[in-house]
Design a protein around this motif. Structure first.
Motif, PDB file in Angstrom:
ATOM      1  N   ALA A  30     119.309  13.147  28.671  1.00 15.73           N
ATOM      2  CA  ALA A  30     120.280  13.101  27.580  1.00 15.73           C
ATOM      3  C   ALA A  30     120.917  11.715  27.469  1.00 15.73           C
ATOM      4  O   ALA A  30     121.052  11.171  26.364  1.00 15.73           O
ATOM      5  CB  ALA A  30     121.356  14.159  27.779  1.00 15.73           C
ATOM      6  N   ALA A  31     121.289  11.118  28.605  1.00  9.38           N
ATOM      7  CA  ALA A  31     121.907   9.787  28.588  1.00  9.38           C
ATOM      8  C   ALA A  31     120.926   8.732  28.089  1.00  9.38           C
ATOM      9  O   ALA A  31     121.290   7.865  27.275  1.00  9.38           O
ATOM     10  CB  ALA A  31     122.405   9.424  29.984  1.00  9.38           C
ATOM     11  N   LEU A  32     119.690   8.790  28.556  1.00  9.42           N
ATOM     12  CA  LEU A  32     118.692   7.832  28.083  1.00  9.42           C
ATOM     13  C   LEU A  32     118.381   8.028  26.602  1.00  9.42           C
ATOM     14  O   LEU A  32     118.111   7.062  25.884  1.00  9.42           O
ATOM     15  CB  LEU A  32     117.413   7.933  28.917  1.00  9.42           C
ATOM     16  CG  LEU A  32     117.545   7.468  30.365  1.00  9.42           C
ATOM     17  CD1 LEU A  32     116.258   7.741  31.126  1.00  9.42           C
ATOM     18  CD2 LEU A  32     117.919   6.006  30.443  1.00  9.42           C
ATOM     19  N   GLY A  33     118.452   9.256  26.140  1.00  9.26           N
ATOM     20  CA  GLY A  33     118.261   9.514  24.717  1.00  9.26           C
ATOM     21  C   GLY A  33     119.355   8.899  23.872  1.00  9.26           C
ATOM     22  O   GLY A  33     119.091   8.320  22.816  1.00  9.26           O
ATOM     23  N   VAL A  34     120.585   8.997  24.332  1.00  8.49           N
ATOM     24  CA  VAL A  34     121.713   8.394  23.603  1.00  8.49           C
ATOM     25  C   VAL A  34     121.573   6.875  23.583  1.00  8.49           C
ATOM     26  O   VAL A  34     121.782   6.236  22.547  1.00  8.49           O
ATOM     27  CB  VAL A  34     123.058   8.829  24.226  1.00  8.49           C
ATOM     28  CG1 VAL A  34     124.210   8.009  23.682  1.00  8.49           C
ATOM     29  CG2 VAL A  34     123.290  10.301  23.973  1.00  8.49           C
ATOM     30  N   ILE A  35     121.213   6.292  24.726  1.00  9.66           N
ATOM     31  CA  ILE A  35     121.016   4.838  24.788  1.00  9.66           C
ATOM     32  C   ILE A  35     119.907   4.409  23.842  1.00  9.66           C
ATOM     33  O   ILE A  35     120.043   3.434  23.105  1.00  9.66           O
ATOM     34  CB  ILE A  35     120.733   4.396  26.234  1.00  9.66           C
ATOM     35  CG1 ILE A  35     121.983   4.573  27.087  1.00  9.66           C
ATOM     36  CG2 ILE A  35     120.256   2.947  26.283  1.00  9.66           C
ATOM     37  CD1 ILE A  35     121.737   4.410  28.574  1.00  9.66           C
ATOM     38  N   GLY A  36     118.811   5.138  23.842  1.00  3.74           N
ATOM     39  CA  GLY A  36     117.706   4.827  22.936  1.00  3.74           C
ATOM     40  C   GLY A  36     118.102   4.949  21.482  1.00  3.74           C
ATOM     41  O   GLY A  36     117.690   4.146  20.641  1.00  3.74           O
ATOM     42  N   PHE A  37     118.915   5.943  21.168  1.00  5.07           N
ATOM     43  CA  PHE A  37     119.386   6.123  19.795  1.00  5.07           C
ATOM     44  C   PHE A  37     120.234   4.938  19.352  1.00  5.07           C
ATOM     45  O   PHE A  37     120.054   4.411  18.248  1.00  5.07           O
ATOM     46  CB  PHE A  37     120.188   7.425  19.697  1.00  5.07           C
ATOM     47  CG  PHE A  37     120.784   7.669  18.347  1.00  5.07           C
ATOM     48  CD1 PHE A  37     119.988   8.106  17.301  1.00  5.07           C
ATOM     49  CD2 PHE A  37     122.134   7.456  18.112  1.00  5.07           C
ATOM     50  CE1 PHE A  37     120.534   8.334  16.049  1.00  5.07           C
ATOM     51  CE2 PHE A  37     122.683   7.678  16.875  1.00  5.07           C
ATOM     52  CZ  PHE A  37     121.883   8.118  15.843  1.00  5.07           C
ATOM     53  N   VAL A  38     121.152   4.509  20.210  1.00  5.83           N
ATOM     54  CA  VAL A  38     122.030   3.387  19.863  1.00  5.83           C
ATOM     55  C   VAL A  38     121.221   2.096  19.712  1.00  5.83           C
ATOM     56  O   VAL A  38     121.430   1.325  18.767  1.00  5.83           O
ATOM     57  CB  VAL A  38     123.150   3.227  20.913  1.00  5.83           C
ATOM     58  CG1 VAL A  38     123.922   1.944  20.712  1.00  5.83           C
ATOM     59  CG2 VAL A  38     124.090   4.423  20.851  1.00  5.83           C
ATOM     60  N   VAL A  39     120.271   1.866  20.611  1.00  5.18           N
ATOM     61  CA  VAL A  39     119.424   0.670  20.505  1.00  5.18           C
ATOM     62  C   VAL A  39     118.597   0.721  19.227  1.00  5.18           C
ATOM     63  O   VAL A  39     118.444  -0.283  18.523  1.00  5.18           O
ATOM     64  CB  VAL A  39     118.527   0.537  21.750  1.00  5.18           C
ATOM     65  CG1 VAL A  39     117.455  -0.523  21.550  1.00  5.18           C
ATOM     66  CG2 VAL A  39     119.364   0.200  22.968  1.00  5.18           C
ATOM     67  N   GLY A  40     118.068   1.884  18.892  1.00  7.26           N
ATOM     68  CA  GLY A  40     117.299   2.030  17.662  1.00  7.26           C
ATOM     69  C   GLY A  40     118.126   1.758  16.418  1.00  7.26           C
ATOM     70  O   GLY A  40     117.667   1.097  15.486  1.00  7.26           O
ATOM     71  N   LYS A  41     119.362   2.275  16.399  1.00 11.46           N
ATOM     72  CA  LYS A  41     120.245   2.011  15.256  1.00 11.46           C
ATOM     73  C   LYS A  41     120.576   0.524  15.153  1.00 11.46           C
ATOM     74  O   LYS A  41     120.656  -0.029  14.070  1.00 11.46           O
ATOM     75  CB  LYS A  41     121.553   2.814  15.387  1.00 11.46           C
ATOM     76  CG  LYS A  41     121.371   4.305  15.279  1.00 11.46           C
ATOM     77  CD  LYS A  41     120.960   4.706  13.904  1.00 11.46           C
ATOM     78  CE  LYS A  41     122.135   5.253  13.166  1.00 11.46           C
ATOM     79  NZ  LYS A  41     121.804   5.692  11.812  1.00 11.46           N
ATOM     80  N   PHE A  42     120.753  -0.124  16.312  1.00  5.39           N
ATOM     81  CA  PHE A  42     121.027  -1.564  16.337  1.00  5.39           C
ATOM     82  C   PHE A  42     119.828  -2.341  15.784  1.00  5.39           C
ATOM     83  O   PHE A  42     119.988  -3.244  14.961  1.00  5.39           O
ATOM     84  CB  PHE A  42     121.349  -2.008  17.762  1.00  5.39           C
ATOM     85  CG  PHE A  42     121.446  -3.491  17.924  1.00  5.39           C
ATOM     86  CD1 PHE A  42     122.507  -4.194  17.384  1.00  5.39           C
ATOM     87  CD2 PHE A  42     120.474  -4.191  18.604  1.00  5.39           C
ATOM     88  CE1 PHE A  42     122.600  -5.570  17.525  1.00  5.39           C
ATOM     89  CE2 PHE A  42     120.554  -5.561  18.753  1.00  5.39           C
ATOM     90  CZ  PHE A  42     121.610  -6.251  18.212  1.00  5.39           C
ATOM     91  N   LEU A  43     118.627  -1.982  16.213  1.00  2.00           N
ATOM     92  CA  LEU A  43     117.430  -2.695  15.750  1.00  2.00           C
ATOM     93  C   LEU A  43     117.144  -2.453  14.275  1.00  2.00           C
ATOM     94  O   LEU A  43     116.589  -3.317  13.598  1.00  2.00           O
ATOM     95  CB  LEU A  43     116.215  -2.298  16.596  1.00  2.00           C
ATOM     96  CG  LEU A  43     116.264  -2.763  18.057  1.00  2.00           C
ATOM     97  CD1 LEU A  43     115.069  -2.215  18.819  1.00  2.00           C
ATOM     98  CD2 LEU A  43     116.315  -4.275  18.143  1.00  2.00           C
ATOM     99  N   ASP A  46     121.627  -0.747  11.341  1.00  2.77           N
ATOM    100  CA  ASP A  46     122.659   0.193  10.890  1.00  2.77           C
ATOM    101  C   ASP A  46     124.004  -0.055  11.563  1.00  2.77           C
ATOM    102  O   ASP A  46     125.043   0.308  11.015  1.00  2.77           O
ATOM    103  CB  ASP A  46     122.214   1.630  11.160  1.00  2.77           C
ATOM    104  CG  ASP A  46     121.030   2.024  10.286  1.00  2.77           C
ATOM    105  OD1 ASP A  46     120.842   1.397   9.228  1.00  2.77           O
ATOM    106  OD2 ASP A  46     120.309   2.959  10.666  1.00  2.77           O
ATOM    107  N   ILE A  47     123.987  -0.623  12.755  1.00  2.00           N
ATOM    108  CA  ILE A  47     125.225  -0.950  13.460  1.00  2.00           C
ATOM    109  C   ILE A  47     125.117  -2.375  13.978  1.00  2.00           C
ATOM    110  O   ILE A  47     124.027  -2.908  14.138  1.00  2.00           O
ATOM    111  CB  ILE A  47     125.511   0.020  14.632  1.00  2.00           C
ATOM    112  CG1 ILE A  47     124.359   0.040  15.632  1.00  2.00           C
ATOM    113  CG2 ILE A  47     125.846   1.397  14.147  1.00  2.00           C
ATOM    114  CD1 ILE A  47     124.647   0.857  16.870  1.00  2.00           C
ATOM    115  N   GLU A  48     126.273  -2.974  14.238  1.00  2.00           N
ATOM    116  CA  GLU A  48     126.319  -4.332  14.772  1.00  2.00           C
ATOM    117  C   GLU A  48     127.039  -4.294  16.110  1.00  2.00           C
ATOM    118  O   GLU A  48     127.935  -3.470  16.314  1.00  2.00           O
ATOM    119  CB  GLU A  48     127.060  -5.256  13.811  1.00  2.00           C
ATOM    120  CG  GLU A  48     126.340  -5.428  12.495  1.00  2.00           C
ATOM    121  CD  GLU A  48     127.064  -6.391  11.570  1.00  2.00           C
ATOM    122  OE1 GLU A  48     127.955  -7.107  12.056  1.00  2.00           O
ATOM    123  OE2 GLU A  48     126.741  -6.403  10.386  1.00  2.00           O
ATOM    124  N   PRO A  49     126.679  -5.176  17.044  1.00  2.00           N
ATOM    125  CA  PRO A  49     127.310  -5.149  18.364  1.00  2.00           C
ATOM    126  C   PRO A  49     128.830  -5.331  18.299  1.00  2.00           C
ATOM    127  O   PRO A  49     129.560  -4.790  19.125  1.00  2.00           O
ATOM    128  CB  PRO A  49     126.679  -6.310  19.110  1.00  2.00           C
ATOM    129  CG  PRO A  49     125.485  -6.704  18.338  1.00  2.00           C
ATOM    130  CD  PRO A  49     125.661  -6.193  16.947  1.00  2.00           C
TER     131      PRO A  49
END
Length: 64
Positions: A30-43, A46-49
């Motif tokens: 679950a934690a790795l999924g959330v991290i992957g989701f955030v990285v995907g949105k960044f790439l 959709d979001i900025e650091p």
């Protein structure tokens, strides 16, 4: 790929991790999924650091 299919795949992955690896594996997946989701949105752009590191007080003052 639709969000329903992605949700189905994520749910199945969490289910398999919980069944075969126990609760610790479930939390890790679950934690790795959330991290992957955030990285995907960044790439995707959709979001900025800066959205994670900017204080809320500055945002309130800027909108006034």
């Amino acid at each position: 790929m639709s969000m329903a299919v992605i949700g189905l795949a994520a749910g199945m992955a969490l289910g398999f991790a919980g069944y075969f690896g126990g609760f610790g594996a479930f939390l890790l997946v679950a934690a790795l999924g959330v991290i992957g989701f955030v990285v995907g949105k960044f790439l995707d752009g959709d979001i900025e650091p800066g959205e994670f590191f900017r204080s809320r007080d500055r945002d309130r003052n800027r909108r006034r």
